[in-house]
Design an enzyme around this catalytic site. Structure first.
Site, PDB file in Angstrom:
ATOM      1  N   GLY A   1       0.820  -1.205   0.000  1.00  0.00           N
ATOM      2  CA  GLY A   1       0.000   0.000   0.000  1.00  0.00           C
ATOM      3  C   GLY A   1       0.852   1.252   0.000  1.00  0.00           C
ATOM      4  CB  SER A   2       0.028   4.725   0.872  1.00  0.00           C
ATOM      5  OG  SER A   2      -0.412   4.635   2.220  1.00  0.00           O
TER       6      SER A   2
ATOM      7  N   GLY B   1       2.435   2.006   5.361  1.00  0.00           N
ATOM      8  CA  GLY B   1       3.558   1.159   5.737  1.00  0.00           C
ATOM      9  C   GLY B   1       4.246   1.626   7.006  1.00  0.00           C
TER      10      GLY B   1
ATOM     11  CD  GLU C   1       5.153  -3.336  -3.603  1.00  0.00           C
ATOM     12  OE1 GLU C   1       5.616  -2.213  -3.948  1.00  0.00           O
ATOM     13  OE2 GLU C   1       4.045  -3.745  -3.933  1.00  0.00           O
TER      14      GLU C   1
ATOM     15  CB  CYS D   1       3.461  -0.279  -6.847  1.00  0.00           C
ATOM     16  SG  CYS D   1       3.746  -2.010  -7.236  1.00  0.00           S
TER      17      CYS D   1
END
Length: 305
Positions: free
Chosen positions: A35-36, A40, A57, A91
């Site tokens: 995610g963002s 994270g 990630e 991403c």
């Protein structure tokens, strides 16, 4: 085939409620989160407080360097797919292109003609280069950001090509946008989850690599060149600082068989690849004594041992 909950479970939830419970639960030794960067950091902080492990990630702001010797047709196909494939919501989507000043005059009109404005729609139809943006709330917030980005872009003297206005043309469909920019613009350093591409000119490869590495994210990267020394420099310790570095192939998708992940604000985690299983295993040292005597540490003699 039915799998027991001990092997596989699927839990659906609304908002961050389920995720918050998972990250705080001491019974879960490893939390792998995608995610963002903001998400994270929260996950990493909560998991580390209970001495758990996290595999993150996170965001990407991926760039392609186009050198003078590049195969322009190959580079353009990679750039356009990376910029608008999946509506720019990967991403690994290509967000920045550093083109040598000698090839930028050819690359810019080629990108403009290959990315017509307002052509989002049903992606199964060839006349539509990209489909709708993701409808989830988190992705929608990222997708709406370019509307504000456009305002900051005007302050940074962005020259847009493609969409006259990089907003939603209708419903979830966003018109793609190409903008001539400078590497030091604030918006160029931010992850924009939409089909927006920044074109940046460079003179020397050292400068392009430095500007390429100057953003907080470090996921995927690429260089298009037919000069071996340029390719080797890009892949060396003074080259790309991303977890994924490609030569004559784009940033988006083909790396899936390797160790997937990035550095800096991308989180440092790695999924897939030959050693990814190590992230999901625990290391245990096992010693078996087959004798009737007790070996002691470093050969120490103690009592009758």
């Amino acid at each position: 085939m039915t799998l027991t909950p001990a092997i596989f479970s699927l839990v659906c939830g609304d908002g961050a409620t389920v995720g918050a419970r998972i990250t705080a639960d001491r019974r879960i030794p490893l939390v792998s989160a995608t995610g963002s960067t903001r998400m994270g950091k929260l996950v990493g902080e909560v998991v580390s407080r209970r001495l758990g492990r996290s595999l993150l990630e996170l965001g990407g702001n991926n760039a392609i360097i186009v050198a003078p010797s590049a195969d322009m047709d190959l580079a353009m196909r990679a750039i356009l797919f990376g910029a608008v494939g999946t509506a720019g919501q990967r991403c690994t989507s290509t967000r920045r292109v550093f083109a040598h000043e000698s090839v930028l005059p050819r690359l810019t009109p080629a990108a403009h003609s290959g990315l017509p404005a307002g052509q989002g729609g049903q992606p199964a139809r060839t006349r539509h280069p990209h489909g709708p943006v993701d409808s989830s709330e988190g992705c929608r917030r990222h997708a709406i950001r370019p509307q504000g980005t456009s305002t900051r872009g005007r302050q940074d003297s962005l020259r847009r090509r493609g969409a006259a206005r990089p907003g939603f043309s209708r419903g979830r469909l966003r018109a793609a946008c190409i903008a001539s920019a400078r590497a030091n613009f604030k918006i160029v350093h931010e992850e924009t989850f939409a089909p927006i591409l920044y074109l940046i000119s460079y003179r020397k490869l050292d400068e392009a690599i430095a500007e390429h590495n100057a953003v907080p994210q470090g996921l995927s990267s690429a260089i298009f060149t037919n000069e071996l020394r340029e390719a080797e420099q890009f892949l060396s310790g003074v080259g790309s600082d991303c977890g994924i570095a490609n030569v004559n192939i784009g940033t988006s998708g083909a790396e899936i068989g390797g160790a997937f992940g990035g550095e800096k604000d991308t989180g440092g985690g790695r999924e897939s690849g030959s050693d990814s299983w190590k992230n999901y295993m625990r290391r245990q040292t096992v010693t078996i004594n087959y004798s009737a005597k007790l070996p002691l540490a470093q050969g120490i003699q103690f009592g009758d041992s």
